[in-house]
Design an enzyme around this catalytic site. Structure first.
Site, PDB file in Angstrom:
ATOM      1  N   ASP A 167      21.858  42.686  56.520  1.00  0.00           N
ATOM      2  CA  ASP A 167      21.746  43.135  57.911  1.00  0.00           C
ATOM      3  C   ASP A 167      22.064  44.633  58.084  1.00  0.00           C
ATOM      4  OD1 ASP A 167      21.583  43.239  60.644  1.00  0.00           O
ATOM      5  OD2 ASP A 167      22.752  41.430  60.987  1.00  0.00           O
ATOM      6  N   HIS A 190      19.979  44.113  62.966  1.00  0.00           N
ATOM      7  CA  HIS A 190      19.792  43.536  64.307  1.00  0.00           C
ATOM      8  C   HIS A 190      20.127  44.521  65.415  1.00  0.00           C
ATOM      9  CE1 HIS A 190      24.144  42.223  64.212  1.00  0.00           C
ATOM     10  NE2 HIS A 190      24.049  42.449  65.494  1.00  0.00           N
ATOM     11  N   SER A 192      29.118  45.109  65.715  1.00  0.00           N
ATOM     12  CA  SER A 192      28.000  45.053  64.785  1.00  0.00           C
ATOM     13  C   SER A 192      27.702  46.434  64.254  1.00  0.00           C
ATOM     14  CB  SER A 192      26.760  44.512  65.476  1.00  0.00           C
ATOM     15  OG  SER A 192      26.760  43.131  65.380  1.00  0.00           O
TER      16      SER A 192
HETATM   17  N1  ARG Z   1      25.386  36.917  65.598  1.00  0.00           N
HETATM   18  C1  ARG Z   1      25.236  38.322  65.379  1.00  0.00           C
HETATM   19  C2  ARG Z   1      25.721  39.080  66.613  1.00  0.00           C
HETATM   20  O1  ARG Z   1      26.166  38.587  67.542  1.00  0.00           O
HETATM   21  C3  ARG Z   1      23.851  38.682  64.962  1.00  0.00           C
HETATM   22  C4  ARG Z   1      22.802  38.515  66.004  1.00  0.00           C
HETATM   23  C5  ARG Z   1      21.418  38.878  65.603  1.00  0.00           C
HETATM   24  N2  ARG Z   1      20.821  37.908  64.701  1.00  0.00           N
HETATM   25  C6  ARG Z   1      20.128  36.815  65.062  1.00  0.00           C
HETATM   26  N3  ARG Z   1      19.730  35.995  64.136  1.00  0.00           N
HETATM   27  N4  ARG Z   1      19.856  36.518  66.303  1.00  0.00           N
HETATM   28  O2  ARG Z   1      25.263  39.850  67.279  1.00  0.00           O
HETATM   29  N1  GLU Z   2      26.614  40.379  65.816  1.00  0.00           N
HETATM   30  C1  GLU Z   2      27.613  40.852  66.736  1.00  0.00           C
HETATM   31  C2  GLU Z   2      27.264  42.174  67.392  1.00  0.00           C
HETATM   32  O1  GLU Z   2      26.161  42.420  67.750  1.00  0.00           O
HETATM   33  C3  GLU Z   2      28.896  40.905  66.037  1.00  0.00           C
HETATM   34  C4  GLU Z   2      29.357  39.548  65.885  1.00  0.00           C
HETATM   35  C5  GLU Z   2      30.451  39.239  66.827  1.00  0.00           C
HETATM   36  O2  GLU Z   2      30.212  38.937  67.999  1.00  0.00           O
HETATM   37  O3  GLU Z   2      31.572  39.330  66.323  1.00  0.00           O
HETATM   38  O4  GLU Z   2      28.067  42.980  67.696  1.00  0.00           O
END
Ligand code: ARG
Ligand code: GLU
Length: 711
Positions: free
Chosen positions: A214, A78, A637
């Site tokens: 991921d 991502h 991330s």
């Molecule tokens: N929750 C994760 C983070 O904050 C992954 C985000 C990307 N994935 C998604 N399905 N939108 O960034």
């Molecule tokens: N998916 C998140 C990022 O882009 C990490 C998840 C979080 O917020 O801890 O950094």
């Protein structure tokens, strides 16, 4: 008995905190007690190559880590997402099918992408605050600091190709300088297909148990002297001072782990009013408005592959905040977060009773939040409702043009709008239907909440408002490609006046005038400044009040270490989450009819033949993910998750939903970071994609045999 005791020690050590690498000596004993077998100097050392040299800031929002001596690094899928989509078309759809460079010349340049290495950091507090005293006014303070910073950073990088930045810590009680090396020739090397890299999609996002592969891979290129250079075919793969060793040992519950990366923002020390505002006032508004947008986009995405590709990136980001805020608000309320903060504030107030420099700080903070709150809410509506549709962002451009007199700027704006006009309408026909629906529904929502009084004529029913909005959409010149082109082609000094009469420009002007009323905005800015200044005092007081506590500074996109253990948790009564997931779970989730749960035939084949090579567990499973108690946030991330020996065991990519309040309030019972097991990542590269040449570059270690598999 022993097991129970071990479990107790683990939860007592399950720690909150994102620590400064340079000061990690203070945590060293605690980390070693928790199981770490290396030293703080192995992690950060300015005189020797150390783990920090393997870590990069990926653009300005993710982390990556070198895993080969030839500049190959890993980050999340991502994080690489926009570069994977950028190079994808319906014919060469790398997003859907994956991309693997089978030789160096197939690696794809990614213009604009940067990989930053921290060279060294330094406490520069006394130099930054030189000339500032208790009597210095806030404005004066800011300008002194700014000029000091300019001098210090210029001097620090004199005669080098480095870049220096200075950031405030603890609301400006301390300052650190970061000297960085920024690489700009970064190329895409590999990415798994969507249904691996994004398996579970937004349905599983922020949730455990998780089965997302991921990760994506890039390579940094440098000039002949191994220094940063703009893209050039003759550049060579960069040779990092250090790349991470990869452990094939796997993880067990209770294992020590740490995360080394770039957490973006936390607000650990804010007051009860700030928590209340975020969790119970702003989040619900944003969530509702994004629900509307997602409903329409998802419908469109399910209609054709072209539309799915079109909306994928934008929906991922809208949905990401939407879901996180829900978890955050629930978490705060479950923990009675606001009340807990109030209790702490009462104790602080007692402590401050005979300390004049602290006595007033909380009442003044409360007053500042009272001023801030109403404007903050209006601005939230403006950002999430007024700006929800493409129609309104295009209108913003028109509104700016209409209000510009400067001839040069007019010319520039007209040209840009001409280009955008062509692009916008040739893109895809479905779009205006989706966009129109979003425009109407978000404005109606805002109007119902009382934040768009300008929509009211003599009639006040929803149907009437909808009709008014529909008319604006249909009659605006912005939605008539031919007319708009002609208008822009013949744009003269007088055209601005005509543009101002366009119904969309008029509407935008009303919305803008209300949200950005100068008087309100002045009060808002003052409140923000007051909060900054008061928080500086409040945090200082907190530290004085609790001299034995090792306070970690809020995240600010600087390199940090968080440590904890691999550990499951109880999300709710009667449920226990184990700390790891396996390929079996992917097969359990498989559903060929649901986009997020389609499983690649090749992956199924590997599952059926249990062809896991050296990456499977001794008992025949293919591990996929695990969770741990490391305190992380957005920006982490792609961060490496390391074991007690400082070897790579996973990639951080998310947090568990029940613990997403950890930016404001950390609870060791609920807060878990979600990691991709490095063995699954290697398995996909090697067995699934057949890109074993990339594995050959890496250093794989199995500790019981101490065998180095390749170098
Ligand atoms: N929750 C994760 C983070 O904050 C992954 C985000 C990307 N994935 C998604 N399905 N939108 O960034
Ligand atoms: N998916 C998140 C990022 O882009 C990490 C998840 C979080 O917020 O801890 O950094």
């Amino acid at each position: 008995m022993l097991l129970a005791m071990a479990a107790m020690t683990i939860s007592a050590l399950a720690d909150e905190g994102m620590w400064i690498p340079m000061l990690l000596g203070r945590n060293e004993a605690d980390m070693q007690r928790a199981g770490m077998r290396i030293s703080a100097k192995d992690i950060y050392d300015i005189n020797n190559a150390c783990l920090k040299d393997a870590i990069i800031l990926f653009n300005q929002g993710c982390t990556g880590e070198y895993v080969s001596a030839e500049g190959l690094f890993l980050t999340n899928h991502h994080c690489g997402y926009s570069y994977i989509t950028m190079h994808s078309t319906v014919e060469h759809d790398y997003l859907t099918h994956g991309f693997w460079a089978m030789s160096r010349d197939q690696e794809i340049p990614c213009p604009g992408l940067t990989a930053t290495r921290l060279v060294r950091m330094e406490d520069v507090t006394s130099q930054v605050l030189k000339g500032v005293s208790a009597e210095t006014s806030e404005t004066e303070r800011a300008s002194i600091i700014e000029s000091n910073i300019r001098k210090i950073t210029a001097k620090a990088v004199e005669g080098t190709h480095y870049k220096a930045i200075i950031k405030p810590f603890y609301y400006g009680n301390q300052y650190f300088m970061y000297v960085n090396e920024v690489f700009t020739d970064v190329r895409l090397v590999g990415a798994p297909p969507s249904n691996i890299g994004k398996f579970g999609g937004d349905t599983d996002n922020w949730m455990w148990p998780r089965h997302t592969g991921d990760f994506s891979m890039f390579r940094v290129y440098a000039d002949k002297d191994n220094k940063p250079a703009a893209y050039n075919v003759n550049n060579k793969p960069y040779k990092p001072l250090k790349h991470l060793e990869i452990s094939l040992d796997g993880v067990n519950e209770g294992d020590f782990t740490f995360v080394f990366g770039y957490p973006g923002t936390t607000q650990r020390y804010v007051t009860s009013d700030a928590v209340e505002l975020a969790a119970n006032i702003e989040n619900p508004i944003r969530i509702d408005l994004r629900t509307i947008r997602l409903k329409h986009y998802n419908k469109a995405m399910n209609q054709s592959p072209a539309q799915r590709l079109k909306y994928a990136s934008r929906v991922a980001s809208i949905a990401n905040g939407w879901k996180k805020w829900q978890g955050e608000t629930q978490g705060i309320n479950r923990l009675r977060g606001v009340e807990k903060k109030r209790e702490f504030e009462r104790r602080f107030q007692q402590w401050a009773a005979n300390r004049p420099q602290y006595y007033n700080v909380l009442p003044q903070l409360a007053e500042a939040y009272k001023q801030l709150r109403p404007v903050e809410v209006e601005l939230t509506y403006f950002n999430e409702a007024v700006m929800a549709s493409d129609f309104m962002s295009r209108t913003l451009a028109a509104w700016r043009l209409a209000n510009t007199d400067d001839e040069l700027k007019v010319l520039e704006a007209v040209n840009k709008m001409k280009n955008d006009n062509e692009k916008y309408f040739t893109d895809f026909a479905q779009h205006t239907i989706v966009d129109r629906a979003i425009f109407i529904e978000t404005f109606v929502y805002m109007w119902k909440a009382g934040y768009a009084p300008y929509l009211e004529g003599s009639e006040k029913t929803v149907a009437q408002i909808e009709k008014t909005l529909g008319k604006i959409y249909d009659e605006s010149i912005l939605n008539n490609q031919v007319k708009l082109k002609k208008f822009l082609d013949n744009y003269t000094a007088k055209s601005g006046k005509k543009l101002k009469d366009d119904p969309a420009v008029k509407l935008f002007d009303q919305a803008y005038t209300l949200a950005y009323d100068p008087q309100k905005l002045t009060a808002y800015r003052k409140a923000q400044q007051d909060i900054q200044r008061l928080m500086r005092t409040y945090v200082k007081g907190m530290m004085e009040m609790q001299p034995d506590v090792n306070f970690f500074p809020d995240a600010n996109l600087t390199l940090r270490v968080a440590y904890g253990h691999v550990e499951g948790f109880r999300p709710r009564d009667g449920v226990y989450y184990k700390p790891y997931s396996t390929l079996q779970g992917i097969m359990e989730k498989e559903n060929p009819d649901i986009y997020d749960y389609v499983v690649e035939p090749r992956l199924k084949e590997l599952y059926n033949t249990k062809d896991y090579g050296r990456y499977g567990t001794p008992d025949g499973h293919m591990p996929v993910g695990f969770i741990a108690t490391n305190h992380t946030t957005g920006g982490n991330s792609g961060s490496p998750v390391l074991n007690a020996d400082g070897r790579l065991i996973g990639l951080n990519f998310d947090r568990c939903w029940e613990g997403t309040m950890s930016d404001l309030l950390f609870d060791p019972d609920y807060c878990r970071n979600i990691c991709l097991d490095i063995r699954y990542c290697l398995f996909i590269i090697d067995k699934f994609a057949g890109a074993g040449h990339l594995i050959d570059e890496m250093t794989l270690i199995r500790s019981n045999s101490n065998e180095v598999q390749s170098e």
